[in-house]
Write a protein that holds these residues in place. Structure first.
Motif, mmCIF file in Angstrom:
data_model
loop_
_atom_site.group_PDB
_atom_site.id
_atom_site.type_symbol
_atom_site.label_atom_id
_atom_site.label_comp_id
_atom_site.label_asym_id
_atom_site.label_seq_id
_atom_site.Cartn_x
_atom_site.Cartn_y
_atom_site.Cartn_z
ATOM 1 N N GLY A 39 0.772 15.385 -14.741
ATOM 2 C CA GLY A 39 0.560 13.956 -14.187
ATOM 3 C C GLY A 39 -0.547 13.626 -13.167
ATOM 4 N N LYS A 40 -1.448 14.648 -12.911
ATOM 5 C CA LYS A 40 -2.377 14.410 -11.847
ATOM 6 C C LYS A 40 -3.106 13.338 -12.190
ATOM 7 C CE LYS A 40 -3.661 18.792 -11.750
ATOM 8 N NZ LYS A 40 -2.944 19.230 -13.076
ATOM 9 N N THR A 41 -4.012 13.463 -13.276
ATOM 10 C CA THR A 41 -5.028 12.678 -13.818
ATOM 11 C C THR A 41 -4.511 11.303 -14.068
ATOM 12 O OG1 THR A 41 -6.475 14.463 -14.605
ATOM 13 C CG2 THR A 41 -6.897 12.334 -15.380
ATOM 14 N N THR A 42 -3.449 11.201 -14.628
ATOM 15 C CA THR A 42 -2.461 10.045 -14.895
ATOM 16 C C THR A 42 -2.495 9.273 -13.702
ATOM 17 O OG1 THR A 42 -1.331 10.871 -16.900
ATOM 18 C CG2 THR A 42 -0.652 9.132 -15.838
ATOM 19 N N THR A 43 -2.162 9.907 -12.489
ATOM 20 C CA THR A 43 -1.859 9.407 -11.053
ATOM 21 C C THR A 43 -3.066 8.565 -10.774
ATOM 22 O OG1 THR A 43 -0.123 10.613 -10.666
ATOM 23 C CG2 THR A 43 -1.110 9.635 -8.894
ATOM 24 N N LEU A 44 -4.258 9.440 -11.092
ATOM 25 C CA LEU A 44 -5.496 9.107 -10.500
ATOM 26 C C LEU A 44 -6.083 7.947 -11.398
ATOM 27 C CD1 LEU A 44 -7.518 12.284 -9.734
ATOM 28 C CD2 LEU A 44 -6.088 10.876 -8.111
ATOM 29 N N ASN A 45 -5.840 7.752 -12.524
ATOM 30 C CA ASN A 45 -6.197 6.660 -13.115
ATOM 31 C C ASN A 45 -5.508 5.394 -13.077
ATOM 32 O OD1 ASN A 45 -8.258 8.158 -14.882
ATOM 33 N ND2 ASN A 45 -6.929 8.827 -16.295
ATOM 34 N N ALA A 46 -4.121 5.648 -12.722
ATOM 35 C CA ALA A 46 -3.423 4.391 -12.217
ATOM 36 C C ALA A 46 -4.041 3.938 -10.966
ATOM 37 C CB ALA A 46 -2.076 4.807 -12.142
ATOM 38 N N ILE A 47 -4.281 4.741 -9.965
ATOM 39 C CA ILE A 47 -5.039 4.422 -8.718
ATOM 40 C C ILE A 47 -6.059 3.381 -9.066
ATOM 41 C CG2 ILE A 47 -6.094 4.803 -6.817
ATOM 42 C CD1 ILE A 47 -4.004 7.510 -6.615
ATOM 43 N N CYS A 48 -7.104 4.006 -10.120
ATOM 44 C CA CYS A 48 -8.159 3.279 -10.234
ATOM 45 C C CYS A 48 -8.364 2.086 -11.321
ATOM 46 C CB CYS A 48 -9.429 4.282 -10.693
ATOM 47 S SG CYS A 48 -9.672 5.651 -9.214
ATOM 48 N N GLY A 49 -7.042 1.835 -11.640
ATOM 49 C CA GLY A 49 -6.895 0.624 -12.512
ATOM 50 C C GLY A 49 -7.279 1.009 -13.909
ATOM 51 N N VAL A 50 -7.402 2.052 -14.563
ATOM 52 C CA VAL A 50 -7.715 2.615 -15.789
ATOM 53 C C VAL A 50 -6.457 2.578 -16.475
ATOM 54 C CG1 VAL A 50 -8.515 4.416 -17.104
ATOM 55 C CG2 VAL A 50 -9.577 3.702 -15.118
ATOM 56 N N LEU A 51 -5.193 2.834 -16.105
ATOM 57 C CA LEU A 51 -4.151 2.767 -16.734
ATOM 58 C C LEU A 51 -3.093 1.834 -16.291
ATOM 59 C CD1 LEU A 51 -3.425 6.656 -17.346
ATOM 60 C CD2 LEU A 51 -4.089 5.086 -19.103
ATOM 61 N N PRO A 52 -2.375 1.051 -17.018
ATOM 62 C CA PRO A 52 -1.478 0.089 -16.224
ATOM 63 C C PRO A 52 -0.182 1.061 -15.818
ATOM 64 C CG PRO A 52 -1.120 0.152 -18.840
ATOM 65 C CD PRO A 52 -2.385 1.061 -18.393
ATOM 66 N N ALA A 53 0.304 0.478 -14.625
ATOM 67 C CA ALA A 53 1.246 1.104 -14.057
ATOM 68 C C ALA A 53 2.347 0.013 -13.454
ATOM 69 C CB ALA A 53 0.523 1.917 -12.986
ATOM 70 N N LYS A 54 3.478 0.606 -13.169
ATOM 71 C CA LYS A 54 4.509 -0.139 -12.470
ATOM 72 C C LYS A 54 4.782 0.486 -10.977
ATOM 73 C CE LYS A 54 7.289 -2.180 -16.049
ATOM 74 N NZ LYS A 54 8.435 -2.327 -16.838
ATOM 75 N N GLY A 55 5.088 -0.296 -9.922
ATOM 76 C CA GLY A 55 5.161 0.164 -8.637
ATOM 77 C C GLY A 55 3.867 -0.215 -7.834
ATOM 78 N N SER A 56 3.997 0.229 -6.676
ATOM 79 C CA SER A 56 2.969 -0.295 -5.475
ATOM 80 C C SER A 56 1.945 0.739 -5.344
ATOM 81 C CB SER A 56 3.563 -0.634 -4.148
ATOM 82 O OG SER A 56 2.646 -1.308 -3.128
ATOM 83 N N ILE A 57 0.540 0.159 -5.234
ATOM 84 C CA ILE A 57 -0.351 1.010 -4.813
ATOM 85 C C ILE A 57 -1.459 0.009 -3.753
ATOM 86 C CG2 ILE A 57 -2.836 1.778 -5.558
ATOM 87 C CD1 ILE A 57 -1.476 2.063 -8.451
ATOM 88 N N ARG A 58 -1.075 0.283 -2.564
ATOM 89 C CA ARG A 58 -1.809 -0.307 -1.472
ATOM 90 C C ARG A 58 -2.896 0.182 -0.993
ATOM 91 N NH1 ARG A 58 0.934 -4.892 -0.684
ATOM 92 N NH2 ARG A 58 -0.051 -5.492 1.367
ATOM 93 N N TYR A 59 -4.026 -0.421 -0.777
ATOM 94 C CA TYR A 59 -5.257 0.167 -0.177
ATOM 95 C C TYR A 59 -5.568 -0.704 1.185
ATOM 96 C CZ TYR A 59 -10.054 1.364 0.176
ATOM 97 O OH TYR A 59 -11.455 1.733 0.804
ATOM 98 N N GLY A 60 -5.717 -0.196 2.302
ATOM 99 C CA GLY A 60 -6.245 -1.025 3.589
ATOM 100 C C GLY A 60 -5.147 -2.281 3.577
ATOM 101 N N GLY A 61 -3.714 -2.107 3.018
ATOM 102 C CA GLY A 61 -2.842 -3.193 3.157
ATOM 103 C C GLY A 61 -2.745 -4.134 2.237
ATOM 104 N N ASN A 62 -3.910 -3.997 1.243
ATOM 105 C CA ASN A 62 -3.965 -4.964 0.012
ATOM 106 C C ASN A 62 -3.335 -4.495 -1.372
ATOM 107 O OD1 ASN A 62 -5.086 -7.046 1.385
ATOM 108 N ND2 ASN A 62 -7.078 -5.909 1.100
ATOM 109 N N GLU A 63 -2.730 -4.976 -2.104
ATOM 110 C CA GLU A 63 -2.121 -4.450 -3.247
ATOM 111 C C GLU A 63 -3.293 -4.243 -4.337
ATOM 112 O OE1 GLU A 63 0.089 -2.683 -5.895
ATOM 113 O OE2 GLU A 63 1.083 -3.372 -4.057
#
Length: 234
Positions: A39-63
């Motif tokens: 699930g490593k690449t899947t996680t990265l693709n979710a961070i980068c907005g390539v895959l839809p995901a549920k949960g919170s991804i906060r960067y510098g305090g912004n969702e």
């Protein structure tokens, strides 16, 4: 800098990432290690907005969850994808300029930054007019990293930089990662080669079947008996 909480990603009915939580502090190198299909690449693709995901991804305090990929790049998160994915019919120089596509910068500024990439990867300077598709795998990996650096990332994501490369080339690539780290870059590194990943990382997470099984400092993970047995051959 990056805080992920209870991330879940599906491929159809397959629950690929389950309740994953991790963090990356500014200036750190954090590695996510695990076997193929973890699930490593899947996680990265979710961070980068390539895959839809549920949960919170906060960067510098912004969702970031739900933010389109091009906006995420503009915010400073840039990924070097698995398999390098250079533009094969463009020259080395043109590939590097494509890395700066989303930026507003003068030609002189971009040329200075390209020279900085050439200082990091002298081989690219020698081949700047060569078509990227005619280069070796190691040279293409250098180019992919250089292209990402041209985007001026605050968080650099590297997905399997050692994949398909000869051991001597892998050593060179990881030496470059150390050099980028010394320059203050924050890095999230995904690697199957756990030994190399932990040699450059400050902290790490071990992913199995889409779930975090262990996490700690690089030294703690090296000494973790289960991790040694499963990932380091101990």
């Amino acid at each position: 800098m990056l805080h992920i909480d209870m991330l879940n990603v599906w491929y159809g009915s397959i629950h690929a990432v389950r309740d994953l939580s991790l963090s990356v502090e500014e200036g750190e190198v954090v590695t996510l290690i695990g076997s193929n299909g973890a699930g490593k690449t899947t996680t990265l693709n979710a961070i980068c907005g390539v895959l839809p995901a549920k949960g919170s991804i906060r960067y510098g305090g912004n969702e970031l969850n739900g933010v389109p990929t091009h906006r995420i790049v503009q915010e400073g998160i840039v990924m070097v994808p698995e398999g390098r994915r250079v533009f094969p019919r463009l020259t080395v120089a043109d590939n590097l300029m494509m890395g700066a596509y989303s930026r507003r910068a003068s030609k002189a500024e971009l040329e200075r930054e390209m020279e900085s990439v050439f200082e990091l990867f002298p081989r690219l300077a020698e081949r700047k007019d060569q078509l990227a598709g005619t280069m070796s795998g190691g040279e293409q990996q250098m180019l992919a990293i250089g292209r990402a650096l041209m985007a001026k990332p605050r968080l650099l994501i590297l997905d399997e930089p050692s994949m398909g490369l000869a051991p001597i080339v892998v050593k060179d690539i990881f030496q470059t990662i150390r050099q980028i780290k010394r320059q203050g870059m924050t890095i999230l590194l995904v690697e199957q080669n756990a030994t190399m990943a932990l040699s450059v990382a400050d902290r790490g997470y071990v992913l199995e079947h889409g779930e975090i099984r262990f996490h700690g400092t690089a030294e703690e993970l090296k000494e973790q008996g289960i991790v040694k047995k499963a990932y380091l051959g101990g």
